[in-house]
Design an enzyme around this catalytic site. Sequence first.
Site, PDB file in Angstrom:
ATOM      1  N   CYS A   1       1.724   5.071  -5.182  1.00 23.16           N
ATOM      2  CA  CYS A   1       0.384   5.226  -5.761  1.00 23.16           C
ATOM      3  C   CYS A   1      -0.005   3.997  -6.601  1.00 23.16           C
ATOM      4  O   CYS A   1       0.686   3.655  -7.552  1.00 23.16           O
ATOM      5  CB  CYS A   1       0.332   6.499  -6.606  1.00 23.16           C
ATOM      6  SG  CYS A   1      -1.296   6.780  -7.297  1.00 23.16           S
TER       7      CYS A   1
ATOM      8  N   LYS B   1       8.343   7.267   0.608  1.00 21.21           N
ATOM      9  CA  LYS B   1       7.269   6.383   1.058  1.00 21.21           C
ATOM     10  C   LYS B   1       6.936   5.445  -0.082  1.00 21.21           C
ATOM     11  O   LYS B   1       6.814   5.880  -1.236  1.00 21.21           O
ATOM     12  CB  LYS B   1       6.057   7.235   1.437  1.00 21.21           C
ATOM     13  CG  LYS B   1       4.845   6.445   1.886  1.00 21.21           C
ATOM     14  CD  LYS B   1       3.851   7.387   2.567  1.00 21.21           C
ATOM     15  CE  LYS B   1       2.557   6.688   2.924  1.00 21.21           C
ATOM     16  NZ  LYS B   1       1.732   6.386   1.747  1.00 21.21           N
TER      17      LYS B   1
HETATM   18  C1  LIG Z   1      -7.932   8.739   0.405  1.00 20.60           C
HETATM   19  C2  LIG Z   1      -6.485   8.335   0.402  1.00 20.60           C
HETATM   20  C3  LIG Z   1      -5.563   9.129  -0.242  1.00 20.60           C
HETATM   21  C4  LIG Z   1      -4.211   8.775  -0.240  1.00 20.60           C
HETATM   22  N1  LIG Z   1      -3.306   9.604  -0.834  1.00 20.60           N
HETATM   23  C5  LIG Z   1      -1.984   9.348  -0.706  1.00 20.60           C
HETATM   24  C6  LIG Z   1      -1.013  10.255  -1.183  1.00 20.60           C
HETATM   25  O1  LIG Z   1      -1.336  11.327  -1.723  1.00 20.60           O
HETATM   26  N2  LIG Z   1       0.307   9.937  -1.031  1.00 20.60           N
HETATM   27  C7  LIG Z   1       0.698   8.759  -0.430  1.00 20.60           C
HETATM   28  O2  LIG Z   1       1.902   8.499  -0.314  1.00 20.60           O
HETATM   29  N3  LIG Z   1      -0.208   7.888   0.028  1.00 20.60           N
HETATM   30  C8  LIG Z   1      -1.528   8.156  -0.075  1.00 20.60           C
HETATM   31  N4  LIG Z   1      -2.432   7.297   0.459  1.00 20.60           N
HETATM   32  C9  LIG Z   1      -1.954   6.104   1.188  1.00 20.60           C
HETATM   33  C10 LIG Z   1      -1.779   6.405   2.662  1.00 20.60           C
HETATM   34  O3  LIG Z   1      -0.803   7.402   2.863  1.00 20.60           O
HETATM   35  C11 LIG Z   1      -1.363   5.136   3.434  1.00 20.60           C
HETATM   36  O4  LIG Z   1      -0.141   4.669   2.912  1.00 20.60           O
HETATM   37  C12 LIG Z   1      -2.386   4.030   3.318  1.00 20.60           C
HETATM   38  O5  LIG Z   1      -3.690   4.513   3.510  1.00 20.60           O
HETATM   39  C13 LIG Z   1      -2.085   2.916   4.338  1.00 20.60           C
HETATM   40  O6  LIG Z   1      -2.062   3.425   5.638  1.00 20.60           O
HETATM   41  P1  LIG Z   1      -3.338   3.269   6.625  1.00 20.60           P
HETATM   42  O7  LIG Z   1      -3.628   1.795   6.741  1.00 20.60           O
HETATM   43  O8  LIG Z   1      -2.910   3.885   7.900  1.00 20.60           O
HETATM   44  O9  LIG Z   1      -4.469   3.960   5.970  1.00 20.60           O
HETATM   45  C14 LIG Z   1      -3.779   7.592   0.418  1.00 20.60           C
HETATM   46  C15 LIG Z   1      -4.731   6.793   1.059  1.00 20.60           C
HETATM   47  C16 LIG Z   1      -6.062   7.144   1.069  1.00 20.60           C
HETATM   48  C17 LIG Z   1      -7.043   6.267   1.791  1.00 20.60           C
END
Ligand SMILES: Cc1cc2nc3c(=O)[nH]c(=O)nc-3n(C[C@H](O)[C@H](O)[C@H](O)COP(=O)(O)O)c2cc1C
Length: 388
Positions: A119, A159
Amino acid sequence: MSTLTTPAPGTTAAAPLQIGPHTVAPPVVLAPMAGITNAPFRTLCREFSGGKGLFVSEMITTRALVERNEKTMQLIHFDATETPRSIQLYGVDPVTVGKAVRMIAEEGLADHIDLNFGCPVPKVTRKGGGSAIPYKRNLLRAIVREAVTGAGDLPVTMKMRKGIDDDHLTHLDAGRIAVEEGVTAIALHGRTTAQHYGGTADWDAIARLKEHVPEIPVLGNGDIWSAEDALRMVRETGCDGVVVGRGCLGRPWLFADLVAAFEGRGDYVRPTLREVADVMVRHATLLGEWIGDEARGVIDFRKHVAWYLKGFAVGSEMRKRLAITSSLEALRTGLDELDLDQPWPTGADGPRGRTSGNNRVVLPDGWLKDPYDCAGVGADAELDTSGG
Ligand SMILES: Cc1cc2nc3c(=O)[nH]c(=O)nc-3n(C[C@H](O)[C@H](O)[C@H](O)COP(=O)(O)O)c2cc1C
Protein backbone atom coordinates in the site's frame (compact mmCIF):
# COMPACT_ATOMS: atom_id res chain seq x y z
CA MET A 1 -21.00 -12.34 -25.61
CA SER A 2 -19.50 -11.22 -28.91
CA THR A 3 -16.07 -12.57 -29.52
CA LEU A 4 -13.25 -11.74 -31.83
CA THR A 5 -11.24 -14.66 -33.04
CA THR A 6 -7.58 -13.88 -33.48
CA PRO A 7 -4.81 -16.29 -34.43
CA ALA A 8 -4.29 -18.67 -31.53
CA PRO A 9 -1.63 -17.10 -29.34
CA GLY A 10 0.33 -20.35 -29.19
CA THR A 11 1.02 -22.45 -26.21
CA THR A 12 2.77 -21.05 -23.19
CA ALA A 13 5.04 -22.73 -20.77
CA ALA A 14 2.73 -21.75 -17.91
CA ALA A 15 2.13 -24.75 -15.70
CA PRO A 16 -0.74 -24.75 -13.21
CA LEU A 17 0.02 -22.71 -10.13
CA GLN A 18 -0.01 -24.50 -6.80
CA ILE A 19 -1.11 -22.42 -3.80
CA GLY A 20 -0.91 -24.96 -1.01
CA PRO A 21 -3.60 -27.54 -1.78
CA HIS A 22 -5.20 -25.30 -4.43
CA THR A 23 -4.33 -25.78 -8.08
CA VAL A 24 -4.85 -22.58 -10.04
CA ALA A 25 -5.09 -23.37 -13.74
CA PRO A 26 -4.51 -21.36 -15.75
CA PRO A 27 -2.30 -19.35 -13.38
CA VAL A 28 -4.31 -16.12 -13.42
CA VAL A 29 -5.16 -14.17 -10.30
CA LEU A 30 -7.50 -11.23 -9.78
CA ALA A 31 -5.50 -8.59 -7.90
CA PRO A 32 -6.95 -7.49 -4.60
CA MET A 33 -8.42 -4.00 -5.07
CA ALA A 34 -9.99 -2.17 -2.16
CA GLY A 35 -13.54 -1.09 -2.88
CA ILE A 36 -13.61 -3.22 -6.05
CA THR A 37 -12.88 -6.93 -5.58
CA ASN A 38 -15.80 -7.64 -3.29
CA ALA A 39 -17.96 -10.75 -3.69
CA PRO A 40 -20.11 -9.31 -6.54
CA PHE A 41 -17.12 -8.32 -8.67
CA ARG A 42 -15.37 -11.62 -8.00
CA THR A 43 -18.55 -13.43 -9.03
CA LEU A 44 -18.60 -11.63 -12.38
CA CYS A 45 -14.91 -12.33 -13.04
CA ARG A 46 -15.37 -15.99 -12.05
CA GLU A 47 -18.38 -16.38 -14.31
CA PHE A 48 -16.38 -15.09 -17.26
CA SER A 49 -13.40 -17.31 -16.45
CA GLY A 50 -15.59 -20.40 -16.14
CA GLY A 51 -14.51 -20.73 -12.52
CA LYS A 52 -10.82 -20.92 -13.43
CA GLY A 53 -8.26 -18.73 -11.68
CA LEU A 54 -7.93 -17.25 -8.21
CA PHE A 55 -9.92 -14.23 -7.08
CA VAL A 56 -8.60 -12.36 -4.07
CA SER A 57 -10.79 -10.30 -1.77
CA GLU A 58 -10.22 -6.63 -1.21
CA MET A 59 -7.82 -5.84 1.60
CA ILE A 60 -9.08 -6.51 5.12
CA THR A 61 -7.38 -4.77 8.02
CA THR A 62 -6.37 -7.21 10.73
CA ARG A 63 -7.32 -5.01 13.65
CA ALA A 64 -10.86 -4.51 12.31
CA LEU A 65 -11.15 -8.24 11.72
CA VAL A 66 -9.99 -9.17 15.20
CA GLU A 67 -12.46 -6.64 16.62
CA ARG A 68 -15.19 -8.15 14.41
CA ASN A 69 -16.05 -4.78 12.97
CA GLU A 70 -19.46 -5.10 11.30
CA LYS A 71 -18.38 -3.74 7.91
CA THR A 72 -15.29 -5.91 7.90
CA MET A 73 -17.33 -9.02 8.62
CA GLN A 74 -19.42 -8.18 5.55
CA LEU A 75 -16.30 -7.67 3.44
CA ILE A 76 -15.13 -11.20 4.17
CA HIS A 77 -18.35 -12.63 2.83
CA PHE A 78 -17.90 -15.17 0.03
CA ASP A 79 -20.42 -16.44 -2.44
CA ALA A 80 -21.44 -20.01 -1.58
CA THR A 81 -19.89 -21.27 -4.82
CA GLU A 82 -16.58 -19.49 -4.38
CA THR A 83 -13.63 -21.80 -4.02
CA PRO A 84 -10.92 -21.36 -2.95
CA ARG A 85 -11.94 -18.45 -0.73
CA SER A 86 -9.07 -16.01 -0.78
CA ILE A 87 -8.68 -13.19 1.76
CA GLN A 88 -6.11 -10.44 1.64
CA LEU A 89 -5.01 -9.11 5.02
CA TYR A 90 -3.25 -5.90 5.83
CA GLY A 91 -1.65 -5.49 9.22
CA VAL A 92 1.29 -3.72 10.84
CA ASP A 93 1.54 -5.50 14.15
CA PRO A 94 2.75 -9.12 14.24
CA VAL A 95 0.56 -10.00 17.23
CA THR A 96 -2.62 -8.63 15.67
CA VAL A 97 -1.82 -10.25 12.33
CA GLY A 98 -1.30 -13.56 14.14
CA LYS A 99 -4.66 -13.22 15.90
CA ALA A 100 -6.45 -12.38 12.66
CA VAL A 101 -4.93 -15.33 10.84
CA ARG A 102 -5.76 -17.73 13.69
CA MET A 103 -9.32 -16.45 13.69
CA ILE A 104 -9.61 -17.15 9.95
CA ALA A 105 -8.07 -20.61 10.32
CA GLU A 106 -10.00 -21.68 13.43
CA GLU A 107 -13.36 -20.39 12.22
CA GLY A 108 -12.86 -21.64 8.64
CA LEU A 109 -13.39 -18.18 7.17
CA ALA A 110 -11.14 -18.64 4.11
CA ASP A 111 -8.97 -21.16 2.23
CA HIS A 112 -6.04 -18.88 1.42
CA ILE A 113 -4.52 -15.78 3.01
CA ASP A 114 -2.58 -13.13 1.13
CA LEU A 115 -0.58 -10.51 3.04
CA ASN A 116 -0.49 -6.98 1.64
CA PHE A 117 2.83 -5.13 1.84
CA GLY A 118 2.26 -2.84 -1.12
CA CYS A 119 0.00 0.00 0.00
CA PRO A 120 1.56 3.35 -1.11
CA VAL A 121 -1.01 5.67 0.49
CA PRO A 122 0.89 8.49 2.28
CA LYS A 123 -1.29 8.42 5.41
CA VAL A 124 -0.23 4.78 5.84
CA THR A 125 3.48 5.01 4.90
CA ARG A 126 3.84 8.15 7.04
CA LYS A 127 3.35 5.86 10.05
CA GLY A 128 5.61 3.15 8.66
CA GLY A 129 2.76 0.95 7.40
CA GLY A 130 1.90 -0.50 3.98
CA SER A 131 4.74 -0.53 1.50
CA ALA A 132 7.09 1.02 4.09
CA ILE A 133 7.11 -2.25 6.06
CA PRO A 134 9.42 -4.40 3.88
CA TYR A 135 12.23 -1.88 4.40
CA LYS A 136 12.30 -2.97 8.06
CA ARG A 137 13.37 -6.53 7.40
CA ASN A 138 12.89 -7.74 10.97
CA LEU A 139 9.41 -6.31 11.22
CA LEU A 140 8.47 -7.90 7.91
CA ARG A 141 9.84 -11.22 9.09
CA ALA A 142 7.94 -11.01 12.38
CA ILE A 143 4.63 -10.29 10.66
CA VAL A 144 5.10 -13.07 8.11
CA ARG A 145 6.21 -15.55 10.79
CA GLU A 146 3.12 -14.89 12.93
CA ALA A 147 0.90 -15.24 9.89
CA VAL A 148 2.39 -18.50 8.65
CA THR A 149 2.44 -20.00 12.13
CA GLY A 150 -1.12 -18.93 12.90
CA ALA A 151 -2.45 -20.13 9.55
CA GLY A 152 -1.69 -23.80 10.25
CA ASP A 153 -2.57 -25.67 7.05
CA LEU A 154 -3.85 -22.60 5.21
CA PRO A 155 -1.43 -21.35 2.55
CA VAL A 156 -0.10 -17.83 3.08
CA THR A 157 1.12 -15.71 0.17
CA MET A 158 2.37 -12.16 0.11
CA LYS A 159 2.18 -9.23 -2.28
CA MET A 160 4.62 -6.37 -2.37
CA ARG A 161 6.22 -3.63 -4.44
CA LYS A 162 9.87 -3.36 -5.55
CA GLY A 163 10.77 -1.08 -2.67
CA ILE A 164 10.36 2.45 -1.43
CA ASP A 165 12.17 4.05 -4.37
CA ASP A 166 14.98 3.14 -6.75
CA ASP A 167 17.57 3.75 -4.03
CA HIS A 168 15.79 1.57 -1.51
CA LEU A 169 14.76 -1.63 -3.26
CA THR A 170 13.60 -4.44 -1.02
CA HIS A 171 11.98 -7.09 -3.20
CA LEU A 172 14.89 -9.52 -3.21
CA ASP A 173 15.39 -9.40 0.57
CA ALA A 174 11.65 -9.66 1.09
CA GLY A 175 11.51 -12.64 -1.25
CA ARG A 176 14.20 -14.42 0.72
CA ILE A 177 12.41 -13.68 3.99
CA ALA A 178 9.21 -15.06 2.48
CA VAL A 179 10.94 -18.31 1.57
CA GLU A 180 12.60 -18.65 4.97
CA GLU A 181 9.32 -18.06 6.80
CA GLY A 182 7.29 -20.55 4.78
CA VAL A 183 5.30 -18.33 2.46
CA THR A 184 3.67 -20.33 -0.35
CA ALA A 185 3.98 -17.83 -3.22
CA ILE A 186 4.94 -14.22 -3.68
CA ALA A 187 3.48 -11.56 -5.95
CA LEU A 188 5.51 -8.58 -7.09
CA HIS A 189 4.00 -5.36 -8.38
CA GLY A 190 6.90 -4.02 -10.45
CA ARG A 191 6.73 -0.49 -9.11
CA THR A 192 8.20 1.31 -6.12
CA THR A 193 6.11 3.17 -3.56
CA ALA A 194 7.36 6.41 -5.09
CA GLN A 195 5.85 5.44 -8.40
CA HIS A 196 2.37 4.80 -7.02
CA TYR A 197 0.64 3.84 -10.30
CA GLY A 198 2.73 6.01 -12.66
CA GLY A 199 5.32 5.09 -15.24
CA THR A 200 5.52 1.51 -16.38
CA ALA A 201 5.86 -1.59 -14.26
CA ASP A 202 9.37 -3.03 -14.25
CA TRP A 203 8.96 -6.61 -15.42
CA ASP A 204 12.73 -7.14 -15.17
CA ALA A 205 12.36 -6.92 -11.42
CA ILE A 206 9.87 -9.79 -11.61
CA ALA A 207 12.40 -11.84 -13.58
CA ARG A 208 15.14 -11.07 -11.02
CA LEU A 209 12.88 -12.09 -8.15
CA LYS A 210 12.03 -15.34 -9.89
CA GLU A 211 15.76 -16.12 -10.21
CA HIS A 212 16.34 -15.12 -6.59
CA VAL A 213 13.66 -17.33 -5.04
CA PRO A 214 13.34 -20.41 -7.25
CA GLU A 215 11.91 -22.30 -4.25
CA ILE A 216 8.43 -20.74 -4.45
CA PRO A 217 6.11 -19.53 -7.22
CA VAL A 218 6.57 -15.88 -8.18
CA LEU A 219 3.55 -14.06 -9.57
CA GLY A 220 4.03 -11.03 -11.77
CA ASN A 221 1.89 -7.94 -11.42
CA GLY A 222 1.69 -4.60 -13.17
CA ASP A 223 0.38 -3.29 -16.47
CA ILE A 224 -1.38 -6.34 -17.84
CA TRP A 225 -4.07 -4.74 -20.00
CA SER A 226 -4.79 -7.67 -22.30
CA ALA A 227 -4.48 -11.43 -22.47
CA GLU A 228 -1.46 -11.02 -24.76
CA ASP A 229 0.23 -8.88 -22.10
CA ALA A 230 -0.25 -11.72 -19.62
CA LEU A 231 1.36 -14.27 -21.93
CA ARG A 232 4.18 -11.85 -22.65
CA MET A 233 4.84 -11.31 -18.95
CA VAL A 234 5.15 -15.05 -18.39
CA ARG A 235 7.42 -15.39 -21.42
CA GLU A 236 9.66 -12.44 -20.60
CA THR A 237 9.98 -12.90 -16.84
CA GLY A 238 9.60 -16.64 -16.31
CA CYS A 239 7.01 -15.88 -13.61
CA ASP A 240 4.68 -18.66 -12.49
CA GLY A 241 1.47 -16.72 -12.86
CA VAL A 242 -0.01 -13.29 -13.37
CA VAL A 243 -1.96 -10.97 -11.10
CA VAL A 244 -4.30 -8.63 -12.96
CA GLY A 245 -5.74 -5.47 -11.43
CA ARG A 246 -6.75 -2.31 -13.27
CA GLY A 247 -7.06 -4.11 -16.62
CA CYS A 248 -10.32 -5.68 -15.48
CA LEU A 249 -11.92 -2.52 -14.09
CA GLY A 250 -15.18 -2.26 -16.02
CA ARG A 251 -14.01 -5.31 -17.97
CA PRO A 252 -14.55 -8.47 -15.92
CA TRP A 253 -14.63 -10.46 -19.19
CA LEU A 254 -10.86 -9.96 -19.39
CA PHE A 255 -10.82 -13.16 -17.34
CA ALA A 256 -12.42 -15.02 -20.25
CA ASP A 257 -9.66 -13.68 -22.51
CA LEU A 258 -6.94 -14.63 -20.01
CA VAL A 259 -8.21 -18.19 -19.75
CA ALA A 260 -8.54 -18.45 -23.55
CA ALA A 261 -5.02 -17.17 -24.10
CA PHE A 262 -3.43 -19.48 -21.55
CA GLU A 263 -5.35 -22.39 -23.04
CA GLY A 264 -3.96 -21.51 -26.47
CA ARG A 265 -7.23 -20.18 -27.92
CA GLY A 266 -7.66 -16.79 -29.59
CA ASP A 267 -11.38 -16.21 -29.05
CA TYR A 268 -11.46 -12.96 -27.14
CA VAL A 269 -14.57 -11.27 -25.75
CA ARG A 270 -15.31 -7.99 -27.51
CA PRO A 271 -18.77 -7.03 -26.25
CA THR A 272 -21.12 -4.63 -27.95
CA LEU A 273 -22.43 -1.78 -25.83
CA ARG A 274 -25.67 -3.74 -25.39
CA GLU A 275 -23.72 -6.62 -23.84
CA VAL A 276 -21.70 -4.22 -21.69
CA ALA A 277 -24.94 -2.62 -20.49
CA ASP A 278 -26.27 -6.02 -19.44
CA VAL A 279 -23.11 -6.68 -17.42
CA MET A 280 -23.39 -3.24 -15.82
CA VAL A 281 -26.94 -3.88 -14.67
CA ARG A 282 -25.99 -7.29 -13.37
CA HIS A 283 -22.99 -5.85 -11.50
CA ALA A 284 -25.17 -3.18 -9.88
CA THR A 285 -27.82 -5.80 -9.05
CA LEU A 286 -25.29 -8.09 -7.39
CA LEU A 287 -23.92 -5.17 -5.36
CA GLY A 288 -27.43 -4.33 -4.16
CA GLU A 289 -28.06 -7.94 -3.15
CA TRP A 290 -24.71 -8.11 -1.38
CA ILE A 291 -25.28 -4.86 0.53
CA GLY A 292 -28.93 -5.73 1.11
CA ASP A 293 -30.17 -2.45 -0.36
CA GLU A 294 -30.73 -1.77 -4.08
CA ALA A 295 -30.07 1.98 -3.90
CA ARG A 296 -26.80 1.55 -2.00
CA GLY A 297 -25.75 -1.08 -4.50
CA VAL A 298 -26.36 1.26 -7.43
CA ILE A 299 -24.57 4.08 -5.61
CA ASP A 300 -21.57 1.81 -4.99
CA PHE A 301 -21.69 0.88 -8.66
CA ARG A 302 -21.25 4.54 -9.75
CA LYS A 303 -17.46 4.30 -9.54
CA HIS A 304 -17.53 1.57 -12.22
CA VAL A 305 -19.63 3.45 -14.78
CA ALA A 306 -16.82 5.34 -16.54
CA TRP A 307 -14.69 2.21 -16.73
CA TYR A 308 -17.45 0.17 -18.38
CA LEU A 309 -18.23 2.93 -20.88
CA LYS A 310 -14.62 3.76 -21.75
CA GLY A 311 -14.24 4.35 -25.49
CA PHE A 312 -17.96 4.09 -26.38
CA ALA A 313 -19.75 7.10 -27.91
CA VAL A 314 -21.93 8.00 -24.93
CA GLY A 315 -21.69 11.79 -24.55
CA SER A 316 -20.58 13.63 -21.45
CA GLU A 317 -24.10 14.49 -20.28
CA MET A 318 -25.19 10.85 -20.33
CA ARG A 319 -21.94 9.76 -18.66
CA LYS A 320 -22.66 12.18 -15.82
CA ARG A 321 -26.30 11.09 -15.59
CA LEU A 322 -25.38 7.42 -15.40
CA ALA A 323 -22.80 8.15 -12.72
CA ILE A 324 -25.39 9.64 -10.37
CA THR A 325 -28.16 7.07 -10.65
CA SER A 326 -29.51 5.50 -7.49
CA SER A 327 -31.92 2.89 -8.77
CA LEU A 328 -31.60 -0.06 -11.12
CA GLU A 329 -34.50 1.31 -13.14
CA ALA A 330 -32.77 4.66 -13.70
CA LEU A 331 -29.57 2.88 -14.66
CA ARG A 332 -31.38 0.61 -17.13
CA THR A 333 -33.44 3.47 -18.60
CA GLY A 334 -30.35 5.61 -19.11
CA LEU A 335 -28.46 2.76 -20.74
CA ASP A 336 -31.41 2.00 -23.04
CA GLU A 337 -31.18 5.52 -24.45
CA LEU A 338 -27.70 4.80 -25.79
CA ASP A 339 -26.88 3.45 -29.24
CA LEU A 340 -26.48 -0.05 -27.90
CA ASP A 341 -25.42 -1.55 -31.22
CA GLN A 342 -21.97 0.00 -30.97
CA PRO A 343 -19.20 -2.57 -31.30
CA TRP A 344 -16.37 -2.79 -28.80
CA PRO A 345 -14.24 0.34 -29.32
CA THR A 346 -10.61 -0.28 -30.21
CA GLY A 347 -9.53 2.54 -27.88
CA ALA A 348 -10.92 0.70 -24.85
CA ASP A 349 -8.19 -1.92 -24.64
CA GLY A 350 -5.40 0.18 -23.09
CA PRO A 351 -4.68 1.40 -19.56
CA ARG A 352 -7.57 2.24 -17.26
CA GLY A 353 -7.95 3.21 -13.60
CA ARG A 354 -5.32 5.08 -11.63
CA THR A 355 -2.19 5.95 -13.61
CA SER A 356 -0.70 8.81 -11.61
CA GLY A 357 2.61 8.59 -9.85
CA ASN A 358 5.90 10.00 -8.80
CA ASN A 359 4.76 11.25 -5.46
CA ARG A 360 7.19 11.92 -2.68
CA VAL A 361 7.16 9.03 -0.23
CA VAL A 362 6.31 10.16 3.27
CA LEU A 363 7.93 8.01 5.96
CA PRO A 364 8.43 8.31 9.73
CA ASP A 365 11.53 10.31 10.72
CA GLY A 366 14.71 8.25 10.36
CA TRP A 367 12.87 5.27 8.83
CA LEU A 368 15.55 4.68 6.20
CA LYS A 369 18.50 4.89 8.62
CA ASP A 370 18.52 1.26 9.64
CA PRO A 371 16.82 -1.48 7.63
CA TYR A 372 17.25 -3.96 10.48
CA ASP A 373 16.21 -2.09 13.63
CA CYS A 374 13.10 -3.36 15.33
CA ALA A 375 10.93 -0.31 14.85
CA GLY A 376 7.30 -1.01 15.51
CA VAL A 377 4.54 0.69 13.62
CA GLY A 378 1.76 2.65 15.27
CA ALA A 379 -1.60 0.93 15.18
CA ASP A 380 -2.95 4.00 13.37
CA ALA A 381 -0.95 2.93 10.30
CA GLU A 382 -3.65 0.33 9.93
CA LEU A 383 -6.37 2.59 8.71
CA ASP A 384 -9.52 1.40 7.13
CA THR A 385 -8.10 2.65 3.89
CA SER A 386 -7.61 1.38 0.41
CA GLY A 387 -4.72 0.50 -1.71
CA GLY A 388 -1.79 -1.53 -2.75
C1 LIG B 1 -8.49 0.88 -6.82
C2 LIG B 1 -7.33 0.03 -6.42
C3 LIG B 1 -7.34 -0.58 -5.19
C4 LIG B 1 -6.26 -1.39 -4.80
N1 LIG B 1 -6.32 -2.04 -3.60
C5 LIG B 1 -5.36 -2.94 -3.29
C6 LIG B 1 -5.45 -3.73 -2.12
O1 LIG B 1 -6.43 -3.65 -1.36
N2 LIG B 1 -4.45 -4.62 -1.85
C7 LIG B 1 -3.36 -4.74 -2.69
O2 LIG B 1 -2.46 -5.55 -2.41
N3 LIG B 1 -3.25 -4.00 -3.79
C8 LIG B 1 -4.22 -3.12 -4.12
N4 LIG B 1 -4.14 -2.42 -5.29
C9 LIG B 1 -3.00 -2.68 -6.20
C10 LIG B 1 -3.33 -3.77 -7.19
O3 LIG B 1 -3.59 -4.99 -6.54
C11 LIG B 1 -2.18 -3.97 -8.19
O4 LIG B 1 -1.02 -4.34 -7.48
C12 LIG B 1 -1.87 -2.71 -8.98
O5 LIG B 1 -3.05 -2.11 -9.45
C13 LIG B 1 -0.94 -3.04 -10.16
O6 LIG B 1 -1.51 -4.01 -10.99
P1 LIG B 1 -2.26 -3.61 -12.37
O7 LIG B 1 -1.27 -2.85 -13.21
O8 LIG B 1 -2.68 -4.89 -12.97
O9 LIG B 1 -3.39 -2.72 -11.99
C14 LIG B 1 -5.15 -1.57 -5.66
C15 LIG B 1 -5.16 -0.93 -6.91
C16 LIG B 1 -6.21 -0.14 -7.30
C17 LIG B 1 -6.18 0.51 -8.65
